[in-house]
Design a protein around this motif. Structure first.
Motif, PDB file in Angstrom:
ATOM      1  N   PHE A 247      -7.305   5.486  -2.320  1.00  0.00           N
ATOM      2  CA  PHE A 247      -7.028   4.705  -1.109  1.00  0.00           C
ATOM      3  C   PHE A 247      -8.316   4.456  -0.332  1.00  0.00           C
ATOM      4  O   PHE A 247      -8.506   3.378   0.255  1.00  0.00           O
ATOM      5  CB  PHE A 247      -6.006   5.439  -0.249  1.00  0.00           C
ATOM      6  N   GLY A 248      -9.200   5.442  -0.298  1.00  0.00           N
ATOM      7  CA  GLY A 248     -10.486   5.253   0.361  1.00  0.00           C
ATOM      8  C   GLY A 248     -11.323   4.196  -0.337  1.00  0.00           C
ATOM      9  O   GLY A 248     -11.898   3.306   0.305  1.00  0.00           O
TER      10      GLY A 248
ATOM     11  N   THR B   9     -10.453   6.473   5.716  1.00  0.00           N
ATOM     12  CA  THR B   9      -9.217   5.958   5.132  1.00  0.00           C
ATOM     13  C   THR B   9      -8.682   6.886   4.045  1.00  0.00           C
ATOM     14  O   THR B   9      -7.467   6.987   3.863  1.00  0.00           O
ATOM     15  CB  THR B   9      -9.421   4.541   4.568  1.00  0.00           C
TER      16      THR B   9
ATOM     17  N   HIS C 212       2.243   3.564   9.361  1.00  0.00           N
ATOM     18  CA  HIS C 212       1.282   2.542   8.933  1.00  0.00           C
ATOM     19  C   HIS C 212       1.525   1.232   9.680  1.00  0.00           C
ATOM     20  O   HIS C 212       0.582   0.570  10.145  1.00  0.00           O
ATOM     21  CB  HIS C 212       1.409   2.338   7.418  1.00  0.00           C
TER      22      HIS C 212
ATOM     23  N   ASN D  45      -1.292  -0.537  12.152  1.00  0.00           N
ATOM     24  CA  ASN D  45      -1.856  -1.856  11.860  1.00  0.00           C
ATOM     25  C   ASN D  45      -1.321  -2.948  12.782  1.00  0.00           C
ATOM     26  O   ASN D  45      -2.089  -3.742  13.320  1.00  0.00           O
ATOM     27  CB  ASN D  45      -1.590  -2.224  10.404  1.00  0.00           C
TER      28      ASN D  45
ATOM     29  N   ALA E  12      -6.864   9.382   5.990  1.00  0.00           N
ATOM     30  CA  ALA E  12      -5.609   8.804   6.451  1.00  0.00           C
ATOM     31  C   ALA E  12      -4.598   8.743   5.308  1.00  0.00           C
ATOM     32  O   ALA E  12      -3.398   8.978   5.511  1.00  0.00           O
ATOM     33  CB  ALA E  12      -5.854   7.402   7.007  1.00  0.00           C
ATOM     34  N   GLY E  13      -5.086   8.441   4.107  1.00  0.00           N
ATOM     35  CA  GLY E  13      -4.192   8.403   2.950  1.00  0.00           C
ATOM     36  C   GLY E  13      -3.584   9.764   2.657  1.00  0.00           C
ATOM     37  O   GLY E  13      -2.390   9.867   2.335  1.00  0.00           O
TER      38      GLY E  13
ATOM     39  N   HIS F  89     -10.650   0.549   0.286  1.00  0.00           N
ATOM     40  CA  HIS F  89     -11.084  -0.033   1.550  1.00  0.00           C
ATOM     41  C   HIS F  89     -12.570  -0.389   1.592  1.00  0.00           C
ATOM     42  O   HIS F  89     -13.097  -0.679   2.677  1.00  0.00           O
ATOM     43  CB  HIS F  89     -10.745   0.913   2.708  1.00  0.00           C
TER      44      HIS F  89
ATOM     45  N   GLU G  75       0.813  -1.208   0.000  1.00  0.00           N
ATOM     46  CA  GLU G  75       0.000   0.000   0.000  1.00  0.00           C
ATOM     47  C   GLU G  75       0.850   1.264   0.000  1.00  0.00           C
ATOM     48  O   GLU G  75       0.505   2.250  -0.675  1.00  0.00           O
ATOM     49  CB  GLU G  75      -0.949  -0.008   1.196  1.00  0.00           C
TER      50      GLU G  75
ATOM     51  N   THR H  38     -13.811  -2.840   4.654  1.00  0.00           N
ATOM     52  CA  THR H  38     -14.800  -2.287   5.579  1.00  0.00           C
ATOM     53  C   THR H  38     -16.013  -3.194   5.679  1.00  0.00           C
ATOM     54  O   THR H  38     -16.520  -3.461   6.782  1.00  0.00           O
ATOM     55  CB  THR H  38     -15.223  -0.877   5.129  1.00  0.00           C
TER      56      THR H  38
ATOM     57  N   GLY I 161     -16.252   4.750   6.477  1.00  0.00           N
ATOM     58  CA  GLY I 161     -14.963   4.072   6.504  1.00  0.00           C
ATOM     59  C   GLY I 161     -14.052   4.521   5.373  1.00  0.00           C
ATOM     60  O   GLY I 161     -12.849   4.736   5.580  1.00  0.00           O
ATOM     61  N   CYS I 162     -14.635   4.672   4.190  1.00  0.00           N
ATOM     62  CA  CYS I 162     -13.835   5.113   3.040  1.00  0.00           C
ATOM     63  C   CYS I 162     -13.372   6.556   3.212  1.00  0.00           C
ATOM     64  O   CYS I 162     -12.249   6.903   2.832  1.00  0.00           O
ATOM     65  CB  CYS I 162     -14.644   4.962   1.754  1.00  0.00           C
TER      66      CYS I 162
END
Length: 238
Positions: A161-162, A196, A220, A224, A199-200, A165, A132, A169, A192-193
């Motif tokens: 990136f969203g 993320t 990252h 995780n 976050a991306g 996911h 990723e 998710t 969730g998207c």
């Protein structure tokens, strides 16, 4: 300075198919992989090598990919600081009984010691983080940057990136019996998207600020791997 028209066209010729592949990869391709745990790691590690080779063939320099050796020290400083913040957050959450249940994940609860070690030492670092980060904080922003502004490239990489996911998710919602019904699931997936994607963008900013892909890799990994260990600890403490 804007790219010349010919350079912009070359950048788009590389970036557009890359966006399509990355959009489909986690949502359509990965679910069709063999179920053996190692297949996910092997396929994603191989994809990382192929993507880097394609980026170099497209004449993307190492420094634009965040892989310049001279920036490793800066990447370690920035990434290490971010990882320390994440580690502190997980530790505090584990110590607070009212917050600890939020760390739980049914997908982690049933793992034995060997399976947990595989997740933290192999699957997450090689199968998830390496792939990723190279794709979304290395190659994609560099490819998009040849056609659009740096801000647009960062935003575009974050959006992809969203989307990446969506399936994870849905899997998390199903495993933890959350969001019953199509409407609530749809809202949860959208949120969730969005999270993320944000976050991306943060990870891409970290890559650009430090000049090294090592910085988002370390953050990252902390999010995780330590998150997985925190989830396992939360199940055992309650």
């Amino acid at each position: 300075m804007h790219a010349r028209p010919a350079g912009r066209r070359r950048a788009l010729a590389f970036a557009a198919p890359l966006v399509l592949v990355l959009t489909a990869w986690n949502n359509l391709i990965v679910p069709r992989l063999p179920t053996a745990p190692a297949s996910y790691v092997v396929v994603n590690a191989g994809a990382t090598v192929v993507l880097l080779a394609a980026a170099r063939s497209a004449r993307l320099p190492w420094h634009e990919l965040g892989l310049a050796r001279r920036r490793l020290a800066a990447g370690a400083r920035w990434g290490g600081a971010g990882a320390a913040v994440v580690a502190t957050g997980y530790a505090v959450a584990l110590l607070l009984p009212g917050v600890r249940p939020l760390l739980k994940d049914a997908r982690i609860a049933g793992l034995d010691g060997g399976q947990l070690a595989f997740q933290v030492l192999v699957r997450i670092p090689v199968g998830t983080v390496l792939w990723e980060e190279v794709a979304f904080r290395g190659v994609l922003p560099a490819a998009l940057g040849g056609a659009v502004s740096p801000r647009a490239a960062t935003a575009g990489a974050g959006i992809v990136f969203g989307i990446w996911h969506i399936r994870p998710t849905l899997s998390a919602l199903a495993a933890n019996d959350l969001a019953d019904g199509p409407v609530s699931r749809g809202v949860a997936v959208l949120l969730g998207c969005l999270v993320t994607a944000g976050a991306g963008v943060l990870l891409t900013w970290l890559r650009l600020r430090s000049g090294s892909l090592l910085a988002p890799v370390l953050l990252h990994l902390a999010a995780n791997c330590l998150g997985t260990l925190a989830a396992a600890a939360a199940h055992r403490l309650d």
